[in-house]
Design a protein around this motif. Structure first.
Motif, PDB file in Angstrom:
ATOM      1  N   ASP A   1     -16.901  64.454  -5.234  1.00 42.94           N
ATOM      2  CA  ASP A   1     -16.745  65.366  -4.029  1.00 42.94           C
ATOM      3  C   ASP A   1     -15.205  66.601  -3.624  1.00 42.94           C
ATOM      4  O   ASP A   1     -14.368  66.309  -4.865  1.00 42.94           O
ATOM      5  N   VAL A   2     -15.607  66.967  -2.933  1.00 41.81           N
ATOM      6  CA  VAL A   2     -13.611  67.342  -2.833  1.00 41.81           C
ATOM      7  C   VAL A   2     -13.055  66.251  -1.387  1.00 41.81           C
ATOM      8  O   VAL A   2     -13.725  66.499  -0.467  1.00 41.81           O
ATOM      9  N   LEU A   3     -11.863  66.656  -0.834  1.00 40.57           N
ATOM     10  CA  LEU A   3     -10.863  66.351  -0.318  1.00 40.57           C
ATOM     11  C   LEU A   3     -11.009  67.579   0.830  1.00 40.57           C
ATOM     12  O   LEU A   3     -10.871  69.192   0.484  1.00 40.57           O
ATOM     13  N   GLY A   4     -10.175  67.642   1.857  1.00 37.99           N
ATOM     14  CA  GLY A   4      -9.475  69.138   2.354  1.00 37.99           C
ATOM     15  C   GLY A   4     -10.887  68.965   3.972  1.00 37.99           C
ATOM     16  O   GLY A   4     -11.625  67.973   3.494  1.00 37.99           O
ATOM     17  N   SER A   5     -10.592  70.148   4.214  1.00 37.07           N
ATOM     18  CA  SER A   5     -11.281  71.187   5.679  1.00 37.07           C
ATOM     19  C   SER A   5     -10.862  72.276   5.512  1.00 37.07           C
ATOM     20  O   SER A   5     -11.272  72.974   6.414  1.00 37.07           O
ATOM     21  N   GLY A   6     -11.688  72.741   4.666  1.00 34.60           N
ATOM     22  CA  GLY A   6     -12.393  73.874   4.239  1.00 34.60           C
ATOM     23  C   GLY A   6     -11.514  75.023   2.690  1.00 34.60           C
ATOM     24  O   GLY A   6     -10.076  73.889   2.445  1.00 34.60           O
ATOM     25  N   ALA A   7     -11.976  75.573   2.145  1.00 38.72           N
ATOM     26  CA  ALA A   7     -11.095  76.361   1.501  1.00 38.72           C
ATOM     27  C   ALA A   7      -9.975  76.966   1.832  1.00 38.72           C
ATOM     28  O   ALA A   7      -9.119  77.122   0.514  1.00 38.72           O
ATOM     29  N   ASN A   8      -9.189  77.139   2.829  1.00 41.69           N
ATOM     30  CA  ASN A   8      -8.420  78.063   2.918  1.00 41.69           C
ATOM     31  C   ASN A   8      -7.588  77.716   4.059  1.00 41.69           C
ATOM     32  O   ASN A   8      -6.325  77.659   4.522  1.00 41.69           O
ATOM     33  N   ASP A   9      -7.070  76.192   3.831  1.00 39.63           N
ATOM     34  CA  ASP A   9      -6.392  74.828   4.530  1.00 39.63           C
ATOM     35  C   ASP A   9      -5.449  74.668   3.458  1.00 39.63           C
ATOM     36  O   ASP A   9      -5.644  74.163   2.334  1.00 39.63           O
ATOM     37  N   PRO A  10      -3.932  75.448   3.819  1.00 42.17           N
ATOM     38  CA  PRO A  10      -3.392  75.183   2.344  1.00 42.17           C
ATOM     39  C   PRO A  10      -2.180  73.495   2.790  1.00 42.17           C
ATOM     40  O   PRO A  10      -1.700  72.684   2.100  1.00 42.17           O
ATOM     41  N   ALA A  11      -2.449  72.659   3.775  1.00 41.78           N
ATOM     42  CA  ALA A  11      -1.857  72.351   4.547  1.00 41.78           C
ATOM     43  C   ALA A  11      -3.263  70.950   3.521  1.00 41.78           C
ATOM     44  O   ALA A  11      -2.583  69.674   3.696  1.00 41.78           O
ATOM     45  N   ARG A  12      -4.046  71.774   3.164  1.00 41.01           N
ATOM     46  CA  ARG A  12      -4.782  70.879   2.527  1.00 41.01           C
ATOM     47  C   ARG A  12      -5.674  71.028   1.764  1.00 41.01           C
ATOM     48  O   ARG A  12      -7.488  70.904   2.103  1.00 41.01           O
ATOM     49  N   PRO A  13      -6.224  71.461   1.168  1.00 40.62           N
ATOM     50  CA  PRO A  13      -6.567  71.317  -0.645  1.00 40.62           C
ATOM     51  C   PRO A  13      -7.705  71.045  -0.601  1.00 40.62           C
ATOM     52  O   PRO A  13      -7.552  69.795  -0.884  1.00 40.62           O
ATOM     53  N   ASN A  14      -8.159  71.602  -1.276  1.00 40.66           N
ATOM     54  CA  ASN A  14      -9.285  71.176  -1.576  1.00 40.66           C
ATOM     55  C   ASN A  14      -9.067  70.316  -2.714  1.00 40.66           C
ATOM     56  O   ASN A  14      -8.877  71.228  -4.332  1.00 40.66           O
ATOM     57  N   THR A  15      -9.221  69.586  -3.117  1.00 41.13           N
ATOM     58  CA  THR A  15      -9.012  68.709  -4.064  1.00 41.13           C
ATOM     59  C   THR A  15     -10.283  67.666  -5.023  1.00 41.13           C
ATOM     60  O   THR A  15     -10.638  66.563  -4.030  1.00 41.13           O
ATOM     61  N   PRO A  16     -10.371  67.712  -5.982  1.00 41.28           N
ATOM     62  CA  PRO A  16     -11.818  66.994  -6.182  1.00 41.28           C
ATOM     63  C   PRO A  16     -11.896  66.067  -6.844  1.00 41.28           C
ATOM     64  O   PRO A  16     -10.476  64.994  -6.442  1.00 41.28           O
ATOM     65  N   PHE A  17     -12.459  64.611  -6.007  1.00 38.21           N
ATOM     66  CA  PHE A  17     -12.297  63.169  -6.193  1.00 38.21           C
ATOM     67  C   PHE A  17     -13.276  62.926  -7.004  1.00 38.21           C
ATOM     68  O   PHE A  17     -14.410  62.940  -6.815  1.00 38.21           O
ATOM     69  N   GLN A  18     -13.799  61.710  -7.553  1.00 38.80           N
ATOM     70  CA  GLN A  18     -15.073  60.965  -7.921  1.00 38.80           C
ATOM     71  C   GLN A  18     -15.245  60.115  -7.278  1.00 38.80           C
ATOM     72  O   GLN A  18     -13.951  58.888  -7.312  1.00 38.80           O
ATOM     73  N   PHE A  19     -16.427  58.904  -7.206  1.00 37.04           N
ATOM     74  CA  PHE A  19     -17.321  58.327  -7.326  1.00 37.04           C
ATOM     75  C   PHE A  19     -18.361  57.330  -7.595  1.00 37.04           C
ATOM     76  O   PHE A  19     -18.741  58.090  -7.936  1.00 37.04           O
ATOM     77  N   ILE A  20     -18.365  56.030  -7.716  1.00 38.62           N
ATOM     78  CA  ILE A  20     -19.261  55.728  -8.712  1.00 38.62           C
ATOM     79  C   ILE A  20     -20.542  55.348  -7.754  1.00 38.62           C
ATOM     80  O   ILE A  20     -19.997  54.957  -6.291  1.00 38.62           O
ATOM     81  N   GLY A  21     -21.436  55.191  -8.537  1.00 43.36           N
ATOM     82  CA  GLY A  21     -23.003  55.128  -7.388  1.00 43.36           C
ATOM     83  C   GLY A  21     -24.494  54.038  -7.766  1.00 43.36           C
ATOM     84  O   GLY A  21     -24.212  54.087  -9.255  1.00 43.36           O
ATOM     85  N   ARG A  22     -24.595  53.268  -7.104  1.00 44.66           N
ATOM     86  CA  ARG A  22     -25.999  52.947  -7.772  1.00 44.66           C
ATOM     87  C   ARG A  22     -27.102  53.333  -7.457  1.00 44.66           C
ATOM     88  O   ARG A  22     -27.962  53.159  -6.969  1.00 44.66           O
ATOM     89  N   ALA A  23     -27.448  54.292  -9.105  1.00 40.29           N
ATOM     90  CA  ALA A  23     -28.103  55.093  -8.701  1.00 40.29           C
ATOM     91  C   ALA A  23     -28.664  56.139 -10.511  1.00 40.29           C
ATOM     92  O   ALA A  23     -26.920  56.197 -10.578  1.00 40.29           O
ATOM     93  N   ALA A  24     -29.228  56.107 -11.261  1.00 43.74           N
ATOM     94  CA  ALA A  24     -29.690  56.596 -12.104  1.00 43.74           C
ATOM     95  C   ALA A  24     -30.207  57.547 -11.875  1.00 43.74           C
ATOM     96  O   ALA A  24     -31.272  58.483 -11.977  1.00 43.74           O
TER      97      ALA A  24
END
Length: 416
Positions: free
Chosen positions: A87-110
């Motif tokens: 997923d990504v962090l931030g609040s939209g693609a054009n917010d320099p104060a909160r740039p879109n930054t990818p992050f990952q997390f795990i889930g219990r699904a195949a």
């Protein structure tokens, strides 16, 4: 002690949604294995309200909806219920104060597992503004393990990656929900060639929405927007979602049997009048914090709850809770930004505790509405008294360990 030592355990990722020792009974994961796939559905020839102008009054485009689908699965030899979501962090693609930054997390699904034999009710999940289809994976995985096909939508112009003008969100949530329902129903037909062929009972569907997703869910099941709300969208385009509009009335969909509305937006913003709210006839579970400063509580969520007079409805309140009653807990990647952290976290509630309580009540509510399971006792609980206090001993709530129902309030209003 160094700060890094204090936060280091949070970097050992865990599966969101696993039951804490104090989790209520129905939060436990179900007996079925869970698969997950990512799909795309394209809704052609839609109004592009964000490009509306006097010289271009009817702009059209294709809305490309990315969907995450969780479902009961049969795992191949060596396949495990483990996946990595991005997923990504931030609040939209054009917010320099909160740039879109990818992050990952795990889930219990195949990932891409074969579907299990059977035919399962459908649950459509709609995120907040901004949000993502992965925002409530603790709940989507849990429901799939209990025998539901769960489809979560990335709504264009409304995710953390592509947030754009609010008018598009107001217009399109109901339209997206219905398009996804129709799409899944087509995929579910035997002989369609789709992996969901014969697997989904789309005639037995629930909508789960958070914030603007809950606004859209309520709009979908009969809460037509008010005349005052029409000014929120240029060119009068929101009339398609208005009470009294012939096209709107004809699109009430009998396949939708239940709604779960987390922190629904709109009650405090003149989106609905009494006539609009009275249009809801679908059983609804509302979930909110009583300090919600985004959707509003007494003038927002409670107003909607009390105004939906023709629906059988419940309200679960997190006392001291703000707006984040629905999402996953914050991921470790959010620890470096207060804004990103607080877009998921609650100030006084542990998010994992909220997740378990949500799993419990949504399991009971959907089990009753979509599967006719004998779970009503889990919803027949001590309620708020006339003066707004809780009846004695909330520890008597069915499914909760003694002394663990504190901080919660419950109301039920039958349909008139």
């Amino acid at each position: 002690m160094a700060v890094s030592a204090l936060i280091a355990p949070l970097h050992a990722q865990e599966y969101f949604g696993d039951a804490r020792p104090d989790a209520p009974e129905l939060a436990a994961r179900g007996s079925l294995q869970v698969g997950v796939r990512t799909l795309v559905a394209e809704h052609a020839d839609q109004v592009d309200v964000l490009r509306y102008s006097d010289t271009n009054p009817n702009p059209r485009y294709v809305r490309k909806l990315t969907l995450e689908v969780w479902y009961p699965a049969t795992l191949a030899a060596g396949q495990k219920e483990h996946t990595v979501y991005t997923d990504v962090l931030g609040s939209g693609a054009n917010d320099p104060a909160r740039p879109n930054t990818p992050f990952q997390f795990i889930g219990r699904a195949a990932r891409d597992a074969a579907p299990a034999a059977g035919r399962y009710p459908l649950v459509i999940v709609s995120h907040g503004y901004p949000g993502s289809r992965l925002q409530m994976s603790y709940l989507t995985e849990n429901l799939a393990s209990k025998g539901y096909v769960v489809v979560a939508i990335d709504h264009p112009e409304s995710t953390r990656a592509d947030k754009a003008g609010f008018a598009g969100t107001l217009l399109n949530r109901r339209l997206d929900d219905l398009f996804v329902l129709d799409s899944v129903a087509a995929w579910a037909k035997p002989g369609s060639g789709h992996f969901l062929a014969g697997v989904v009972d789309a005639g037995n569907t629930a909508l789960i929405g958070y914030s603007m997703g809950a606004y859209g869910a309520l709009n979908t099941v009969g809460a037509g927007v008010s005349a005052a709300a029409a000014a929120y969208v240029p060119g009068g385009k929101l009339a398609v979602n208005r009470q009294g509009n012939a096209g709107y009335e004809s699109r009430r969909d009998e396949r939708i049997k239940a709604v779960v509305a987390f922190a629904p937006w709109g009650g405090a913003h003149k989106v609905w009048d009494a006539e609009g709210l009275a249009g809801v006839r679908t059983p609804t579970l509302f979930i909110s914090g009583d300090q919600d400063d985004v959707a509003g509580y007494k003038d927002g969520v409670v107003r909607i709850f009390e105004g939906a007079v023709h629906a059988d409805r419940y309200l679960l309140t997190y006392q001291g809770g703000r707006h984040n009653s629905a999402p996953n807990p914050p991921s470790p990647a959010m620890l470096s930004s207060l804004d990103d952290f607080m877009s998921y976290a609650e100030p006084v509630w542990d998010s994992r505790r909220i997740n378990n309580i949500n799993q419990h009540f949504v399991t009971a509510f959907l089990g009753i509405q979509l599967k006719a399971q004998p779970l009503q006792a889990y919803l027949d609980l001590p309620s708020l008294t006339a003066d707004g206090t809780i009846e004695p001993d909330p520890g008597l709530w069915k499914g909760f360990r003694k002394r663990t129902a504190l901080g919660l309030a419950w109301r039920h209003l039958p349909a008139q």
